[in-house]
Design a protein around this motif. Structure first.
Motif, PDB file in Angstrom:
ATOM      1  N   UNK A  83      49.154 -51.208  56.328  1.00  0.00           N
ATOM      2  CA  UNK A  83      50.494 -51.260  56.015  1.00  0.00           C
ATOM      3  C   UNK A  83      50.796 -49.640  56.335  1.00  0.00           C
ATOM      4  N   UNK A  84      52.193 -49.407  56.859  1.00  0.00           N
ATOM      5  CA  UNK A  84      52.372 -48.097  57.232  1.00  0.00           C
ATOM      6  C   UNK A  84      52.986 -47.241  56.001  1.00  0.00           C
ATOM      7  N   UNK A  85      52.814 -47.913  55.033  1.00  0.00           N
ATOM      8  CA  UNK A  85      52.945 -47.138  53.480  1.00  0.00           C
ATOM      9  C   UNK A  85      54.517 -47.018  53.176  1.00  0.00           C
TER      10      UNK A  85
ATOM     11  N   UNK B 166      56.123 -57.252  55.688  1.00  0.00           N
ATOM     12  CA  UNK B 166      55.881 -56.733  56.956  1.00  0.00           C
ATOM     13  C   UNK B 166      55.204 -55.412  56.915  1.00  0.00           C
ATOM     14  N   UNK B 167      54.031 -55.490  57.573  1.00  0.00           N
ATOM     15  CA  UNK B 167      53.226 -54.217  57.426  1.00  0.00           C
ATOM     16  C   UNK B 167      53.902 -53.147  58.121  1.00  0.00           C
ATOM     17  N   UNK B 168      54.330 -53.328  59.455  1.00  0.00           N
ATOM     18  CA  UNK B 168      54.750 -52.550  60.601  1.00  0.00           C
ATOM     19  C   UNK B 168      55.836 -52.999  61.018  1.00  0.00           C
ATOM     20  N   UNK B 169      57.153 -51.910  61.071  1.00  0.00           N
ATOM     21  CA  UNK B 169      58.234 -52.476  61.901  1.00  0.00           C
ATOM     22  C   UNK B 169      58.481 -51.450  62.825  1.00  0.00           C
TER      23      UNK B 169
ATOM     24  N   UNK C 153      60.518 -64.640  57.045  1.00  0.00           N
ATOM     25  CA  UNK C 153      59.680 -64.086  57.990  1.00  0.00           C
ATOM     26  C   UNK C 153      58.194 -64.417  57.738  1.00  0.00           C
ATOM     27  N   UNK C 154      57.806 -64.551  56.295  1.00  0.00           N
ATOM     28  CA  UNK C 154      56.542 -64.720  55.999  1.00  0.00           C
ATOM     29  C   UNK C 154      55.737 -63.549  56.430  1.00  0.00           C
ATOM     30  N   UNK C 155      54.398 -63.347  55.925  1.00  0.00           N
ATOM     31  CA  UNK C 155      53.777 -62.151  56.147  1.00  0.00           C
ATOM     32  C   UNK C 155      53.446 -61.690  57.565  1.00  0.00           C
ATOM     33  N   UNK C 156      53.980 -60.510  57.899  1.00  0.00           N
ATOM     34  CA  UNK C 156      53.662 -59.995  59.398  1.00  0.00           C
ATOM     35  C   UNK C 156      52.924 -58.738  59.256  1.00  0.00           C
ATOM     36  N   UNK C 157      52.136 -58.660  60.344  1.00  0.00           N
ATOM     37  CA  UNK C 157      51.297 -57.523  60.696  1.00  0.00           C
ATOM     38  C   UNK C 157      52.469 -56.482  61.469  1.00  0.00           C
ATOM     39  N   UNK C 158      53.063 -57.071  62.301  1.00  0.00           N
ATOM     40  CA  UNK C 158      53.860 -56.434  63.123  1.00  0.00           C
ATOM     41  C   UNK C 158      55.497 -57.015  63.322  1.00  0.00           C
ATOM     42  N   UNK C 159      56.278 -56.305  63.138  1.00  0.00           N
ATOM     43  CA  UNK C 159      57.983 -56.770  63.201  1.00  0.00           C
ATOM     44  C   UNK C 159      58.323 -56.066  64.457  1.00  0.00           C
TER      45      UNK C 159
END
Ligand SMILES: Nc1ncnc2c1ncn2[C@@H]1O[C@H](COP(=O)(O)OP(=O)(O)O)[C@@H](O)[C@H]1O
Ligand SMILES: [Mg+2]
Length: 360
Positions: free
Chosen positions: A87-89, A99-102, A204-210
């Motif tokens: 996650x980008x924090x 979403x971990x990263x947008x 969206x559900x869980x995403x690594x990247x949006x």
């Protein structure tokens, strides 16, 4: 001959000499070694990367293998390469967006290949095994449905939109909600709420990247996006020529002012290869590199012109999906890997430590 006893300490010591070339720390410090099993001369373990699209995957695996093979008594090394995207924090809880990263894909002007890059980056990330969403924030000229070959959405559930899915990518676009050819006229507040809704009213559900495909320029949509959701970073797409460059600089500076990290610059339509093998520089030369240098940001790669790219865009078949081994397919994959690597580096700097543990 006496049997050598291999200890896990010895294996970890060997692996602590192997550097993650992007993150500039060793695999042990980065907590990347998992499931270590030693059975006589055989050593099995998992390397947990920060992205499945890691450009240096092969090198990391080879160096880890070599380091462990050098331990006396080791006869065989089995390595599993897996990944857990950090996650980008940045806080997105308020939007309930897991979403971990947008990542925003932006450009100074239209027609430079922003949507093409957004689509192919999203599909490549999904091909590598990541969970990927694609948000078409170009609400004036939504091209994602055509480029991804999807025309409609499933009916909403529980008052929320369900993203369409193609090539392993979940996507949403205003193009799904209006009739083709219908003009899209937006007033400022409407535009802002449309973008917000695409973030918060979509399952969206869980995403690594949006991946977010922005309209060209430095207009309201970019502002709305940056104000609505903390961005991991922006990628600037430009053509090699001077006028494209001038607009691209404005775009880059806008993100700077909004405190959005610039992940780097992609140069599109760098050249056209002629049948005799010569490269025709249709749009000039060097603009992407120049922009990266001027902005002191990474150059993420260049993508040549190729009719298959245009055709893939028009027929809803992204080139990385249908011609993955073409020159442009490879170039777009390499760009994707660079973007993924920059995101990992930024996440590690933001988090200020080991961030590859499970995050929710
Ligand atoms: N590298 C390329 N080679 C050939 N055609 C391209 C390339 N990149 C983009 N195109 C085509 O150029 C047009 C504009 O690209 P698009 O991605 O829609 O730009 P933008 O989103 O910046 O307006 C599209 O028809 C697209 O298929
Ligand atoms: Mg576009």
């Amino acid at each position: 001959m006496e049997k050598q006893q291999i200890t896990s300490d010895a294996v970890m010591a060997a692996l602590s000499k192997v550097q993650e070339p992007e993150l500039h720390k060793d695999l042990v410090t980065l907590n990347m070694i998992r499931d270590l099993v030693i059975d006589q001369g055989r050593v099995d373990f998992t390397v947990m990367l920060t992205t499945p699209a890691c450009p240096l995957r092969g090198r990391i695996e080879a160096e880890a293998r070599q380091a462990v093979m050098a331990i006396p008594g080791v006869t065989r090394v089995e390595i599993k390469m897996e990944s857990n995207v950090p996650n980008d924090g940045r806080p997105r809880g308020i939007l309930q967006l897991p979403v971990r990263n947008v990542v925003a894909i932006a450009s100074g002007k239209g027609g430079v290949g922003k949507s093409t890059v957004a689509v192919n980056v999203a599909v490549s990330l999904a091909q590598s095994g990541a969970r990927v969403g694609l948000l078409d924030a170009d609400i004036y000229g939504p091209n994602i449905p055509t480029m991804m070959g999807v025309t409609r959405l499933a009916p909403p559930q529980d008052g929320k939109l369900i993203p369409a899915e193609a090539f392993g990518v979940r996507m949403i676009s205003i193009g799904f909600l209006v009739k083709p050819g219908q003009p899209l006229i937006w007033r400022g507040p409407m535009l802002h709420s449309a973008i917000r809704q695409f973030l918060s009213d979509v399952t969206w559900g869980e995403l690594d990247y949006l991946i977010v495909d922005l309209p060209p320029g430095t207009g309201d949509a970019s502002l709305s996006l940056a104000q609505s959701v903390p961005l991991s970073g922006a990628v600037i797409v430009t053509l090699p020529q001077q006028v494209s460059l001038e607009d691209a600089i404005r775009s880059l500076e806008m993100f700077r002012q909004l405190n959005v990290p610039i992940l780097g610059v992609v140069e599109n339509m760098s050249y056209l290869e002629l049948p005799d093998g010569t490269r025709m520089k249709v749009f000039g030369e060097g603009g992407g590199q120049q922009l990266a240098e001027m902005g002191a940001v990474p150059f993420l790669g260049s993508v040549p012109m190729d009719p298959v790219v245009r055709e893939g865009g028009d027929t809803g078949k992204p080139v990385v999906a249908v011609y993955p081994e073409s020159v442009t397919g490879r170039a777009l994959r390499a760009v994707t890997e660079q973007i993924a690597a920059r995101i990992s580096v930024a996440a590690l700097q933001e988090g200020g430590g080991v961030t590859i543990n499970m995050v929710g």
